[in-house]
Design a protein around this motif. Structure first.
Motif, mmCIF file in Angstrom:
data_model
loop_
_atom_site.group_PDB
_atom_site.id
_atom_site.type_symbol
_atom_site.label_atom_id
_atom_site.label_comp_id
_atom_site.label_asym_id
_atom_site.label_seq_id
_atom_site.Cartn_x
_atom_site.Cartn_y
_atom_site.Cartn_z
ATOM 1 N N ARG A 241 -1.134 -3.192 9.514
ATOM 2 C CA ARG A 241 -1.843 -3.270 9.276
ATOM 3 C C ARG A 241 -2.327 -1.891 9.030
ATOM 4 N NH1 ARG A 241 -6.576 -1.200 10.395
ATOM 5 N NH2 ARG A 241 -8.376 -1.196 8.683
ATOM 6 N N SER A 242 -1.584 -1.013 10.628
ATOM 7 C CA SER A 242 -1.353 0.653 10.642
ATOM 8 C C SER A 242 -0.120 1.299 10.305
ATOM 9 C CB SER A 242 -0.771 0.277 12.362
ATOM 10 O OG SER A 242 -2.275 0.442 13.529
ATOM 11 N N ALA A 243 1.198 0.263 10.148
ATOM 12 C CA ALA A 243 1.732 0.697 9.286
ATOM 13 C C ALA A 243 1.629 0.669 7.966
ATOM 14 C CB ALA A 243 3.029 -0.030 9.593
ATOM 15 N N PHE A 244 0.560 -0.571 7.597
ATOM 16 C CA PHE A 244 0.550 -0.334 5.824
ATOM 17 C C PHE A 244 -0.356 1.191 4.899
ATOM 18 C CE2 PHE A 244 -2.709 -1.822 2.550
ATOM 19 C CZ PHE A 244 -1.420 -1.766 1.709
ATOM 20 N N LEU A 245 -1.410 1.441 6.492
ATOM 21 C CA LEU A 245 -2.303 2.016 6.398
ATOM 22 C C LEU A 245 -1.631 3.480 5.724
ATOM 23 C CD1 LEU A 245 -5.123 0.547 7.692
ATOM 24 C CD2 LEU A 245 -5.336 0.671 5.214
ATOM 25 N N ALA A 246 -0.985 4.008 7.202
ATOM 26 C CA ALA A 246 -0.357 4.957 7.029
ATOM 27 C C ALA A 246 1.230 4.747 6.042
ATOM 28 C CB ALA A 246 0.650 4.944 8.668
ATOM 29 N N GLU A 247 1.908 4.141 5.742
ATOM 30 C CA GLU A 247 2.845 4.608 5.146
ATOM 31 C C GLU A 247 2.328 4.281 3.178
ATOM 32 O OE1 GLU A 247 6.010 4.586 4.643
ATOM 33 O OE2 GLU A 247 6.440 4.217 6.440
ATOM 34 N N THR A 248 1.639 3.939 3.550
ATOM 35 C CA THR A 248 0.028 4.393 1.499
ATOM 36 C C THR A 248 -0.546 5.144 1.466
ATOM 37 O OG1 THR A 248 -1.432 2.577 2.511
ATOM 38 C CG2 THR A 248 0.785 1.273 1.160
ATOM 39 N N GLU A 249 -0.700 6.254 2.513
ATOM 40 C CA GLU A 249 -1.756 6.915 2.496
ATOM 41 C C GLU A 249 -1.470 8.424 1.187
ATOM 42 O OE1 GLU A 249 -4.345 10.034 4.894
ATOM 43 O OE2 GLU A 249 -2.971 9.166 6.018
ATOM 44 N N PRO A 250 -0.072 7.819 1.421
ATOM 45 C CA PRO A 250 0.950 9.453 0.477
ATOM 46 C C PRO A 250 0.200 8.500 -1.214
ATOM 47 C CG PRO A 250 2.241 9.058 1.343
ATOM 48 C CD PRO A 250 1.545 8.389 2.188
ATOM 49 N N LEU A 251 0.264 7.566 -1.418
ATOM 50 C CA LEU A 251 -0.084 6.558 -2.805
ATOM 51 C C LEU A 251 -2.197 6.609 -3.582
ATOM 52 C CD1 LEU A 251 1.337 3.490 -2.636
ATOM 53 C CD2 LEU A 251 2.485 5.167 -3.335
ATOM 54 N N ARG A 252 -2.759 7.756 -2.122
ATOM 55 C CA ARG A 252 -4.071 6.929 -2.185
ATOM 56 C C ARG A 252 -4.544 8.540 -4.021
ATOM 57 N NH1 ARG A 252 -6.592 6.485 3.282
ATOM 58 N NH2 ARG A 252 -5.466 5.305 3.993
ATOM 59 N N THR A 253 -5.291 8.019 -4.312
ATOM 60 C CA THR A 253 -6.438 9.127 -5.462
ATOM 61 C C THR A 253 -6.666 9.068 -5.033
ATOM 62 O OG1 THR A 253 -7.765 7.036 -6.115
ATOM 63 C CG2 THR A 253 -5.607 6.924 -6.944
ATOM 64 N N ALA A 254 -7.772 10.508 -5.791
ATOM 65 C CA ALA A 254 -8.343 11.486 -5.358
ATOM 66 C C ALA A 254 -9.599 11.270 -4.652
ATOM 67 C CB ALA A 254 -8.541 12.548 -6.088
ATOM 68 N N ASP A 255 -9.816 10.340 -5.146
ATOM 69 C CA ASP A 255 -10.953 9.176 -4.831
ATOM 70 C C ASP A 255 -11.824 8.604 -3.502
ATOM 71 O OD1 ASP A 255 -9.968 7.701 -5.889
ATOM 72 O OD2 ASP A 255 -11.958 7.270 -7.327
ATOM 73 N N GLY A 256 -9.548 8.331 -2.600
ATOM 74 C CA GLY A 256 -9.121 7.603 -1.592
ATOM 75 C C GLY A 256 -9.000 5.990 -2.135
ATOM 76 N N ARG A 257 -9.004 5.751 -3.411
ATOM 77 C CA ARG A 257 -8.663 4.666 -3.816
ATOM 78 C C ARG A 257 -7.193 4.296 -4.006
ATOM 79 N NH1 ARG A 257 -12.199 0.931 -6.989
ATOM 80 N NH2 ARG A 257 -10.636 1.361 -8.572
ATOM 81 N N LEU A 258 -6.795 3.369 -3.259
ATOM 82 C CA LEU A 258 -5.208 2.654 -3.774
ATOM 83 C C LEU A 258 -4.608 2.141 -4.014
ATOM 84 C CD1 LEU A 258 -2.575 3.341 -1.403
ATOM 85 C CD2 LEU A 258 -3.500 1.502 -0.224
ATOM 86 N N PRO A 259 -3.564 2.303 -4.783
ATOM 87 C CA PRO A 259 -3.641 1.023 -6.066
ATOM 88 C C PRO A 259 -2.621 0.347 -5.286
ATOM 89 C CG PRO A 259 -3.326 4.462 -6.904
ATOM 90 C CD PRO A 259 -3.398 3.813 -5.703
ATOM 91 N N ALA A 260 -2.462 -1.109 -6.759
ATOM 92 C CA ALA A 260 -1.882 -1.672 -6.291
ATOM 93 C C ALA A 260 -2.023 -3.177 -7.309
ATOM 94 C CB ALA A 260 -2.674 -2.430 -4.878
ATOM 95 N N GLY A 261 -0.663 -3.370 -7.375
ATOM 96 C CA GLY A 261 -0.754 -4.530 -8.287
ATOM 97 C C GLY A 261 -0.319 -5.721 -8.450
ATOM 98 N N LEU A 262 -0.278 -6.879 -8.991
ATOM 99 C CA LEU A 262 0.172 -8.053 -8.500
ATOM 100 C C LEU A 262 0.897 -8.846 -10.085
ATOM 101 C CD1 LEU A 262 1.229 -10.471 -6.635
ATOM 102 C CD2 LEU A 262 -1.352 -11.366 -7.496
ATOM 103 N N CYS A 263 1.767 -8.622 -10.686
ATOM 104 C CA CYS A 263 2.290 -9.238 -11.533
ATOM 105 C C CYS A 263 2.511 -10.468 -11.325
ATOM 106 C CB CYS A 263 4.138 -8.466 -11.918
ATOM 107 S SG CYS A 263 3.708 -6.768 -11.898
ATOM 108 N N VAL A 264 2.075 -11.002 -13.209
ATOM 109 C CA VAL A 264 2.144 -12.324 -13.094
ATOM 110 C C VAL A 264 2.977 -12.934 -14.421
ATOM 111 C CG1 VAL A 264 0.390 -13.383 -11.572
ATOM 112 C CG2 VAL A 264 -0.246 -12.559 -13.962
ATOM 113 N N ASN A 265 3.531 -14.152 -14.856
ATOM 114 C CA ASN A 265 3.900 -14.490 -16.260
ATOM 115 C C ASN A 265 3.334 -15.843 -16.116
ATOM 116 O OD1 ASN A 265 6.449 -13.142 -16.014
ATOM 117 N ND2 ASN A 265 6.889 -13.544 -14.412
#
Length: 273
Positions: A241-265
């Motif tokens: 959890r600590s590593a994930f939140l640190a590594e993804t901090e640069p991905l956060r949007t201006a309003d603090g949300r974190l983009p994420a997507g799950l690809c399916v078929n």
């Protein structure tokens, strides 16, 4: 007789009966705005008699109920999930059975459509499943499944990259046990499994489930996306959890949300009889 993989899945979903539906209903299909359940239901409409393989807590069947389906049935390995499904008012008249997709407890030609959301790819002996689906489907009945894709977007691949080394640390006796079947995650493999049972070649529709949310919520959704996360101990989860939140901090949007997507078929076919 149930396999080791089936026993693992039953035990996991008995402990977390609504984990999958919370994950899927938290997201919306990119560019569409509906849940993946709603997209799958639309692809077999109009279907009056519907069977869901691996129906879980009944979230997908509830979509069909709200859409006007007249007869609903589901089968699942997990009594815990079925108990939740039976509490849904929309499913008061549904036939919800504990059992295996390889041995369906339904009569021949009982359904206009058979569906499965993120479950078909986990089933042992898929040729047996295909034969049973063909048996219970009416002539020209539809079979449609959503299976996982090989890619993800945003924070999701970051989670998996960080988690994989920890998954390898887990002792053999504690590791997640589910089917090693890989054909039913690929278009060509699904056709290979279904063709002998009398099905037409599948249509193939890739799409993304957008799980963008607050960072802590995305963390939880990523954990629920992979069975192996459940095998980690508290110390490993804390490190992850600590590593994930640190590594993804640069991905956060201006309003603090974190983009994420799950690809399916989504694979869809019909019975040629």
């Amino acid at each position: 007789m149930t396999s080791a993989a089936e026993n693992y899945l039953r035990e996991y979903h008995d402990r977390k009966p609504d984990a999958m539906s919370v994950l899927i209903e938290s997201g919306r299909v990119t560019g569409d705005g509906r849940t993946s359940y709603e997209v799958l239901a639309d692809r077999v409409a109009p279907a009056r008699r519907v069977l869901d393989l691996g129906c879980g807590d009944g979230a997908l069947l509830a979509v069909f109920a709200r859409g006007g389906a007249e007869s609903l049935a589901g089968v699942d390995l997990s009594p815990g999930q079925l108990a939740l499904a039976r509490r849904r008012p929309e499913l008061a008249g549904a036939e919800l059975r504990h059992g295996r997709a390889q041995e369906l407890p339904f009569e021949d030609d009982s359904f206009d459509a058979v569906v499965s959301h993120m479950a078909f790819m986990l089933m042992d002996n898929p040729e047996e499943v295909a034969a049973e689906v063909a048996r219970v489907l009416a002539p020209r009945g539809k079979f449609a499944v959503v299976v996982g894709g090989p890619e993800s977007t945003g924070a999701t691949p970051v989670f998996l990259e960080l988690a994989r080394p920890l998954f390898r640390e887990v002792p053999e006796e504690r590791r997640a046990t589910y089917t090693a079947e890989r054909r039913t995650s690929r278009r060509e493999g699904i056709d290979e499994v279904l063709a002998p049972a009398g099905f037409a070649p599948v249509s193939w529709e890739p799409y993304e489930i957008d799980l963008t949310a607050a960072p802590d919520e995305v963390w939880t959704l990523c954990c629920e996306s992979y069975y192996s996360t459940d095998t980690l101990d508290d110390a490993q989860l804390s490190r992850l959890r600590s590593a994930f939140l640190a590594e993804t901090e640069p991905l956060r949007t201006a309003d603090g949300r974190l983009p994420a997507g799950l690809c399916v078929n989504l694979a869809k076919t019909e019975l040629l009889k």
